[in-house]
Design an enzyme around this catalytic site. Structure first.
Site, PDB file in Angstrom:
ATOM      1  N   THR A  54      -4.768   6.420 -21.023  1.00  6.13           N
ATOM      2  CA  THR A  54      -4.873   4.974 -20.872  1.00  6.13           C
ATOM      3  C   THR A  54      -6.274   4.587 -21.321  1.00  6.13           C
ATOM      4  O   THR A  54      -7.259   4.870 -20.640  1.00  6.13           O
ATOM      5  CB  THR A  54      -4.628   4.542 -19.417  1.00  6.13           C
ATOM      6  OG1 THR A  54      -3.272   4.863 -19.069  1.00  6.13           O
ATOM      7  CG2 THR A  54      -4.827   3.047 -19.253  1.00  6.13           C
ATOM      8  N   LYS A  91     -10.619   1.514 -13.429  1.00  4.12           N
ATOM      9  CA  LYS A  91     -10.869   1.740 -14.850  1.00  4.12           C
ATOM     10  C   LYS A  91      -9.864   0.982 -15.698  1.00  4.12           C
ATOM     11  O   LYS A  91     -10.218   0.296 -16.669  1.00  4.12           O
ATOM     12  CB  LYS A  91     -10.814   3.240 -15.160  1.00  4.12           C
ATOM     13  CG  LYS A  91     -11.166   3.608 -16.599  1.00  4.12           C
ATOM     14  CD  LYS A  91      -9.952   3.772 -17.490  1.00  4.12           C
ATOM     15  CE  LYS A  91      -9.164   5.021 -17.136  1.00  4.12           C
ATOM     16  NZ  LYS A  91      -8.058   5.236 -18.127  1.00  4.12           N
ATOM     17  N   LYS A 108       0.559  -1.120 -21.805  1.00  3.53           N
ATOM     18  CA  LYS A 108       0.134  -0.477 -20.552  1.00  3.53           C
ATOM     19  C   LYS A 108      -0.734  -1.428 -19.729  1.00  3.53           C
ATOM     20  O   LYS A 108      -0.666  -1.443 -18.491  1.00  3.53           O
ATOM     21  CB  LYS A 108      -0.633   0.816 -20.867  1.00  3.53           C
ATOM     22  CG  LYS A 108      -1.171   1.558 -19.630  1.00  3.53           C
ATOM     23  CD  LYS A 108      -0.051   2.001 -18.692  1.00  3.53           C
ATOM     24  CE  LYS A 108      -0.592   2.688 -17.431  1.00  3.53           C
ATOM     25  NZ  LYS A 108      -1.113   4.042 -17.680  1.00  3.53           N
TER      26      LYS A 108
END
Length: 301
Positions: A107, A250, A182
């Site tokens: 990611t 994050k 995502k």
């Protein structure tokens, strides 16, 4: 270990770079599906452990792991980690044969995906950004959802092999589209978890049997994966598992950075990101993302 069965696919020579809580079982599914797998991990002992457990091979650098691979899979921490294992003298691109495909499950930002796609083409290679959803349990059970950005040919070559650890492997659009999808996923999850935390906290304050309430409303419009899989553990105050607050912070940082570029308003996401910051300050960075409830419980004390 998952008991899943695998669709028949011709054996491929593949590499897997990054053997964290996601990559380790993902690479294992590739081996069990019949592929020839070489792994690399920054901590060499983890690579050796995987090779001993699964009967594959380990390599001392990403370049050597990628040598002769048809497809190189990668799952590391962030943009900088990704560049460090893909680029440079010892990176995967330096060892890949012409026409090979690198499929990145990290990611990361859409920008780094576009950057590495362009670099791959310059070297006669292919790059697909392919972040996953489903968490550690999805990786262990081979039931991840994979959202991809890249060229149709490279995606078409990667998909049958990657289905060893996935229940869905979908091309969303051009390079970077997988990472953007995502981000949508994480934005939606953040809002759902905060709503679930507030609902559970409200019900507890009201003196309700929250296990029963969740069972009832879970059969209606409020139902979600988070409610089904995290509601009960939230009521029990169990948070020492699952997708860590640090990782979510994050990911939400990537979402907020991208929103500043494209002009999208993310007021709830920004607020939940701050709430996760509160949990980090309380020492809960490694707790599951459902620990948002802890912040509310602290407030009511």
């Amino acid at each position: 270990m998952s008991s899943r069965t695998y669709d028949p696919v011709a054996p491929h020579t593949v590499a897997f770079i990054g053997l964290g809580v996601m990559g380790y079982p993902m690479a294992g599914h590739l081996k069990r599906a019949g592929h020839r797998v070489t792994v690399y991990n920054r901590t060499a002992a983890k690579s050796d452990q995987w090779a001993a457990e699964h009967g594959g091979a380990s390599a001392p650098t990403p370049r050597q792991a990628a040598h002769e691979a048809d497809i190189v899979f990668c799952c590391v921490g962030n943009d900088d980690d990704l560049r460090s294992v893909v680029l440079g003298e010892h990176g995967a691109f330096a060892g890949m044969k012409p026409g090979a495909v690198l499929v990145d499950h990290t990611t990361a930002s859409a920008n780094v995906a576009r950057e590495l796609h362009a670099t791959a083409l310059h070297h006669g290679l292919h790059f697909v950004d392919a972040p996953v959803s489903g968490g550690q349990a999805g990786a262990v059970n081979g039931q991840l959802t994979v959202m991809c950005g890249g060229g149709e040919d490279a995606f078409g070559r990667a998909r049958p092999v990657g289905m060893a650890f996935a229940r869905a492997f979908t091309l969303i659009g051009p390079p970077g589209a997988g990472q953007l999808a995502k981000m949508v996923n994480q934005i939606c999850i953040a809002g759902l978890l905060q709503g679930l935390a507030e609902g559970v906290n409200f019900g507890v304050q009201a003196g309700l049997d929250m296990k029963l309430v969740l069972e009832v409303i879970g059969k209606g419009a409020a139902q979600s994966w988070q409610m089904d899989n995290r509601g009960g553990t939230m009521v029990d105050g169990k948070f020492d598992f699952g997708f860590a607050v640090d990782w979510m912070r994050k990911d939400l940082g990537l979402c907020l950075d991208e929103a500043r570029r494209n002009g999208a308003a993310l007021p709830v996401t920004a607020l939940v990101d701050q709430f996760y910051g509160d949990l980090q300050a309380l020492g809960g960075g490694r707790d599951d993302t459902s620990s948002l409830l802890r912040r509310l419980a602290r407030d009511r004390r």
